[in-house]
Motif scaffolding. Structure first.
Motif, PDB file in Angstrom:
ATOM      1  N   UNK A 291     -15.290  25.730   1.286  1.00 32.33           N
ATOM      2  CA  UNK A 291     -14.403  24.619   0.938  1.00 32.33           C
ATOM      3  C   UNK A 291     -13.963  24.797  -0.505  1.00 32.33           C
ATOM      4  N   UNK A 292     -12.649  24.681  -0.747  1.00 30.71           N
ATOM      5  CA  UNK A 292     -12.152  24.810  -2.121  1.00 30.71           C
ATOM      6  C   UNK A 292     -11.040  23.796  -2.364  1.00 30.71           C
ATOM      7  N   UNK A 293     -10.816  23.415  -3.634  1.00 34.88           N
ATOM      8  CA  UNK A 293      -9.723  22.480  -3.927  1.00 34.88           C
ATOM      9  C   UNK A 293      -8.377  23.100  -3.533  1.00 34.88           C
ATOM     10  N   UNK A 294      -7.521  22.294  -2.890  1.00 33.14           N
ATOM     11  CA  UNK A 294      -6.184  22.765  -2.502  1.00 33.14           C
ATOM     12  C   UNK A 294      -5.150  22.383  -3.547  1.00 33.14           C
ATOM     13  N   UNK A 295      -3.899  22.793  -3.295  1.00 36.92           N
ATOM     14  CA  UNK A 295      -2.802  22.405  -4.195  1.00 36.92           C
ATOM     15  C   UNK A 295      -2.538  20.911  -4.076  1.00 36.92           C
ATOM     16  N   UNK A 296      -2.058  20.309  -5.169  1.00 33.94           N
ATOM     17  CA  UNK A 296      -1.732  18.887  -5.150  1.00 33.94           C
ATOM     18  C   UNK A 296      -0.675  18.617  -4.088  1.00 33.94           C
TER      19      UNK A 296
END
Length: 472
Positions: A291-296
């Motif tokens: 799991x990783x942060x996605x684009x805004x």
């Protein structure tokens, strides 16, 4: 100033006729150099006729403005001129519930729309039949056979068309520039005062949501409450008042709820394993995810990197569905998780016990485990607030905005009126309309629109999480 001939006439002392003044005002208005201003009160029916006359006298006719632009099915941009001979195109700009049927208000941009004809709703790619056409004048409804380019009217009986849809000739499809519909930022629970009004309430809410695309109605799956969402306190107050006036439904309205969101700040790896043995066929599902942060603004993004069949293909989609549902129902405090990228990297299955449901549950468990390890944070809607107040009250207003966790972004002053632009959390803006009036002797005004989602300060987030876990 808009016409050389009029200046000469004025300087030579000649009389200027009313028609010449009107023509010069019209020219200046269309060029954007003059803004006509009229006084009146719709409530007391004062000045309304003058306003309508001014619209005719000064504002541009359909042939005075540039042709409307639209998009063809293959994506190329085309123009449609305001001409009866051009292919028909019209935009639905309002829906109104009516005792005689649902009225769809249309602005015809080109061609002729005829009663009894079949048209294409190009936005939804569905055919519609125009059973009746009417032109509204105050309370009078005048049935007409056709609407021509530039006309405003209403069609009765359109089933699929909503605000912002384009209707056009089937042979010449086009999608006109659609309306931008922002996401609602405030929601409240609503319930009828008596059990007998339940059916009337649902009909009223359905009619209002068809009319107003920024108004949303949903049922909270956990509390079973009916939740209405809109663009601000005043918006929802007016809709509740309309329910009483137009639909005769008395409703109790709960406290406003802010549409918080959740997201993550770091990348992690996690697994979800669901095993159940209960005599006979068991359940087995096992997935490992990154799991990783996605684009805004990306929402929920899923990628599968399974190789070698460690998770059979038919179980990947259920696992994704389980993860998506976990995000929608919220993990940290019960609010939707946004802007995350999930990669399915490994897993295992059992020849007999594995099933779609087992992998759906395993996906949901993996998502919950991953989010809790990935530094989850709460996001809150930030509003762009513009306040106009007499300069004497500027200090009080700025102090009040700061106390509401506002960030002042700009200030200006003109003719004794101070203008302040700030970014303020929606959660702190409830009741602001009353507060600003009392702080400025009723002379302050403000406007507010959704700007962005920002991280909630830790102390505020802890209070929200504790409150929601207490309610769970």
């Amino acid at each position: 100033e808009t016409d050389e001939a009029l200046i000469e006439k004025y300087l030579e002392g000649e009389e200027i006729t009313e028609d010449e003044i009107r023509e010069a005002l019209r020219k200046g208005t269309i060029e954007g150099r003059i803004v006509p201003m009229l006084c009146g009160s719709a409530f007391k029916n004062k000045g309304v006729q003058l306003l309508l006359d001014a619209v005719i006298d000064y504002l541009p006719a359909p042939i005075d403005v540039p042709p409307i632009q639209g998009t063809m099915p293959k994506g190329e941009t085309v123009e449609r001129v305001a001409d009866d001979e051009a292919p028909m195109s019209a935009l639905a700009f309002k829906i109104m519930a009516d005792p005689y049927g649902r009225l769809t208000f249309l602005r015809v941009y080109s061609g002729v729309l005829k009663k009894g004809s079949y048209v294409l709703n190009s936005t939804k790619d569905k055919k519609e039949r125009i059973s009746r056409l009417i032109v509204l004048k105050a309370d009078d409804r005048i049935e007409v056979e056709e609407l021509r380019a530039g006309d405003l009217g209403a069609a009765v009986g359109l089933k699929h068309t909503i605000t912002g849809d384009t209707i056009c000739d089937e042979e010449s499809p086009i999608i006109l520039e659609s309306l931008f519909i922002p996401e609602p930022v405030i929601s409240v629970a609503v319930e009828p005062k008596t059990k007998q009004d339940m059916e009337k309430l649902s009909k009223a809410l359905q009619s209002l949501s068809e009319e107003d695309p920024t108004f949303r109605v949903s049922i909270d799956p956990e509390t079973n409450q009916t939740v209405i969402a809109g663009m601000g306190e005043l918006h929802l107050e007016i809709l509740v008042d309309r329910m009483l006036r137009e639909f005769k439904v008395e409703a109790n309205v709960g406290a406003p709820q802010v549409a918080y969101r959740e997201t993550i700040r770091k990348s992690v790896q996690a697994e979800g394993k669901f095993i159940r043995q209960s005599g006979g066929k068991g359940q087995y599902g096992h997935v490992i995810v990154e799991l990783e942060p996605g684009d805004t603004g990306s929402g929920f993004e899923f990628v599968s990197k399974i190789v070698g069949g460690s998770v059979p293909r038919e179980y990947i989609s259920p696992a994704e569905q389980g993860m998506k549902e976990a995000c929608e129902s919220g993990i940290l405090a019960g609010y939707p998780v946004i802007d995350v990228k999930v990669t399915l990297i490994d897993g295992s299955y059992h020849d007999v016990d594995s099933s779609e449901m087992a992998f759906k549950i395993a996906g949901s468990m993996a998502m919950r485990n991953a989010v809790m390890k990935a530094a989850p944070v709460l996001l809150e809607p930030m509003m762009k607030v513009e306040v106009e107040v007499p300069e004497d009250f500027l200090g009080d207003v700025m102090g009040d905005l700061n106390s509401r966790r506002g960030q002042i972004e700009g200030m200006g002053s003109e003719d004794g009126i101070a203008k302040v632009t700030a970014k303020v959390p929606l959660a702190e803006m409830f009741g602001y309309a009353t507060d600003i009036r009392s702080k400025t002797q009723g002379r302050g005004i403000f406007s507010m629109e959704f700007n962005t989602y920002d991280e909630v300060p830790r102390n505020v987030a802890e209070a929200i999480i504790a409150k929601n876990q207490g309610n769970a």
